[in-house]
Design a protein around this motif. Sequence first.
Motif, PDB file in Angstrom:
ATOM      1  N   LEU A  14       6.836  -3.333  -4.106  1.00 36.99           N
ATOM      2  CA  LEU A  14       6.691  -1.945  -4.553  1.00 36.99           C
ATOM      3  C   LEU A  14       6.668  -0.961  -3.386  1.00 36.99           C
ATOM      4  O   LEU A  14       6.072  -1.243  -2.340  1.00 36.99           O
ATOM      5  CB  LEU A  14       5.402  -1.772  -5.348  1.00 36.99           C
ATOM      6  CG  LEU A  14       5.366  -2.290  -6.785  1.00 36.99           C
ATOM      7  CD1 LEU A  14       4.014  -1.973  -7.397  1.00 36.99           C
ATOM      8  CD2 LEU A  14       6.481  -1.696  -7.621  1.00 36.99           C
ATOM      9  N   PRO A  15       7.279   0.223  -3.550  1.00 39.42           N
ATOM     10  CA  PRO A  15       7.078   1.300  -2.575  1.00 39.42           C
ATOM     11  C   PRO A  15       5.609   1.702  -2.514  1.00 39.42           C
ATOM     12  O   PRO A  15       4.843   1.499  -3.461  1.00 39.42           O
ATOM     13  CB  PRO A  15       7.950   2.442  -3.138  1.00 39.42           C
ATOM     14  CG  PRO A  15       8.932   1.773  -4.041  1.00 39.42           C
ATOM     15  CD  PRO A  15       8.213   0.589  -4.625  1.00 39.42           C
ATOM     16  N   ALA A  16       5.219   2.305  -1.405  1.00 45.40           N
ATOM     17  CA  ALA A  16       3.810   2.585  -1.163  1.00 45.40           C
ATOM     18  C   ALA A  16       3.207   3.502  -2.218  1.00 45.40           C
ATOM     19  O   ALA A  16       2.083   3.266  -2.692  1.00 45.40           O
ATOM     20  CB  ALA A  16       3.641   3.188   0.230  1.00 45.40           C
ATOM     21  N   ASP A  17       3.900   4.567  -2.605  1.00 47.37           N
ATOM     22  CA  ASP A  17       3.325   5.500  -3.578  1.00 47.37           C
ATOM     23  C   ASP A  17       3.094   4.837  -4.927  1.00 47.37           C
ATOM     24  O   ASP A  17       2.071   5.070  -5.583  1.00 47.37           O
ATOM     25  CB  ASP A  17       4.248   6.705  -3.751  1.00 47.37           C
ATOM     26  CG  ASP A  17       4.189   7.654  -2.562  1.00 47.37           C
ATOM     27  OD1 ASP A  17       3.211   7.566  -1.790  1.00 47.37           O
ATOM     28  OD2 ASP A  17       5.117   8.466  -2.405  1.00 47.37           O
ATOM     29  N   GLU A  18       4.030   4.007  -5.355  1.00 45.81           N
ATOM     30  CA  GLU A  18       3.853   3.310  -6.633  1.00 45.81           C
ATOM     31  C   GLU A  18       2.736   2.278  -6.547  1.00 45.81           C
ATOM     32  O   GLU A  18       1.979   2.074  -7.499  1.00 45.81           O
ATOM     33  CB  GLU A  18       5.160   2.646  -7.051  1.00 45.81           C
ATOM     34  CG  GLU A  18       6.246   3.611  -7.465  1.00 45.81           C
ATOM     35  CD  GLU A  18       7.371   2.925  -8.205  1.00 45.81           C
ATOM     36  OE1 GLU A  18       7.097   1.968  -8.963  1.00 45.81           O
ATOM     37  OE2 GLU A  18       8.520   3.341  -8.026  1.00 45.81           O
ATOM     38  N   ALA A  19       2.638   1.613  -5.406  1.00 44.09           N
ATOM     39  CA  ALA A  19       1.616   0.579  -5.246  1.00 44.09           C
ATOM     40  C   ALA A  19       0.208   1.165  -5.229  1.00 44.09           C
ATOM     41  O   ALA A  19      -0.717   0.608  -5.829  1.00 44.09           O
ATOM     42  CB  ALA A  19       1.872  -0.204  -3.959  1.00 44.09           C
ATOM     43  N   TYR A  20       0.039   2.295  -4.553  1.00 44.03           N
ATOM     44  CA  TYR A  20      -1.309   2.777  -4.261  1.00 44.03           C
ATOM     45  C   TYR A  20      -1.703   4.055  -4.998  1.00 44.03           C
ATOM     46  O   TYR A  20      -2.816   4.552  -4.798  1.00 44.03           O
ATOM     47  CB  TYR A  20      -1.460   2.994  -2.751  1.00 44.03           C
ATOM     48  CG  TYR A  20      -1.499   1.699  -1.985  1.00 44.03           C
ATOM     49  CD1 TYR A  20      -2.466   0.740  -2.248  1.00 44.03           C
ATOM     50  CD2 TYR A  20      -0.574   1.428  -0.983  1.00 44.03           C
ATOM     51  CE1 TYR A  20      -2.518  -0.449  -1.553  1.00 44.03           C
ATOM     52  CE2 TYR A  20      -0.615   0.244  -0.269  1.00 44.03           C
ATOM     53  CZ  TYR A  20      -1.590  -0.699  -0.558  1.00 44.03           C
ATOM     54  OH  TYR A  20      -1.636  -1.873   0.139  1.00 44.03           O
TER      55      TYR A  20
END
Length: 258
Positions: A14-20
């Motif tokens: 996952l890309p960082a924004d979607e992950a976190y």
Amino acid sequence: MKPIRVILLPGSVLPADEAYGPLIEALGPDVQAVAKDLELYADDAPPPGWSLDTEIDGVLREADARGWDTFHLLGYSGGGAAALAFAAKHPDRLLSLALLEPAWAGNWDWSPAHTELWKQYERLETLPPEQFMPAFMRLGVRHEVVLPPPQPGPPPPWMAKRPAGIKAFLRTFKSYDLDRARLAAFKPPVFFALGGLSNPDDYGEIAARLARVFFPDFHLEVFPKRHHFDPPHRIEPKRLAELLRRHWEKAEKSLGRL
């Protein structure tokens, strides 16, 4: 009270924004949380010569651009491996370390079960793309876990980069020298989140090894119903946020920052 500054490194999918996104919302406005994408995915293909050192350099650039001399670092899966490598090379920049099932922790004397598991990871490189991701996910969880089927419809555009990125991680894990002595000398507190349904021969053994051999201030938190592909930062963000805030505040108080 000074704001808590933390850089969050995602895993290899996952890309960082979607992950976190859910975790950052749960942490609240007084935590300056930066979800930083991996350098691995800056272009359409992994950068030539990419290794964990490439990710270390990226974290340094991010922190320096923000004027952060010191900060907390959190990493999940492949990002957890990069966070470990950062802690070994730049311990003076870190107030604490948080590891959410790091994907790897050095080429050391692992158990036979862990060694065999990594042989299976290496064999993934021979699989065609349509088989690669399901096989990769299967290795990360207990045998009895039923993984969800793929989402209907076309995959998001960023997914096309992921098989090559995961293979780049697997290759660098074979050769990267994660310095044991530097990790053993790391003094700030270390938090480790482990899913109870994740593969115990992988993430469970990594947690046990890091706790036993290296970090003197190590806290393990088990999330019984979670596994590597439904991790707490996405499924139980409020509980994880509370635990992380406690972890970070402990580190800051020990330095007289709170």
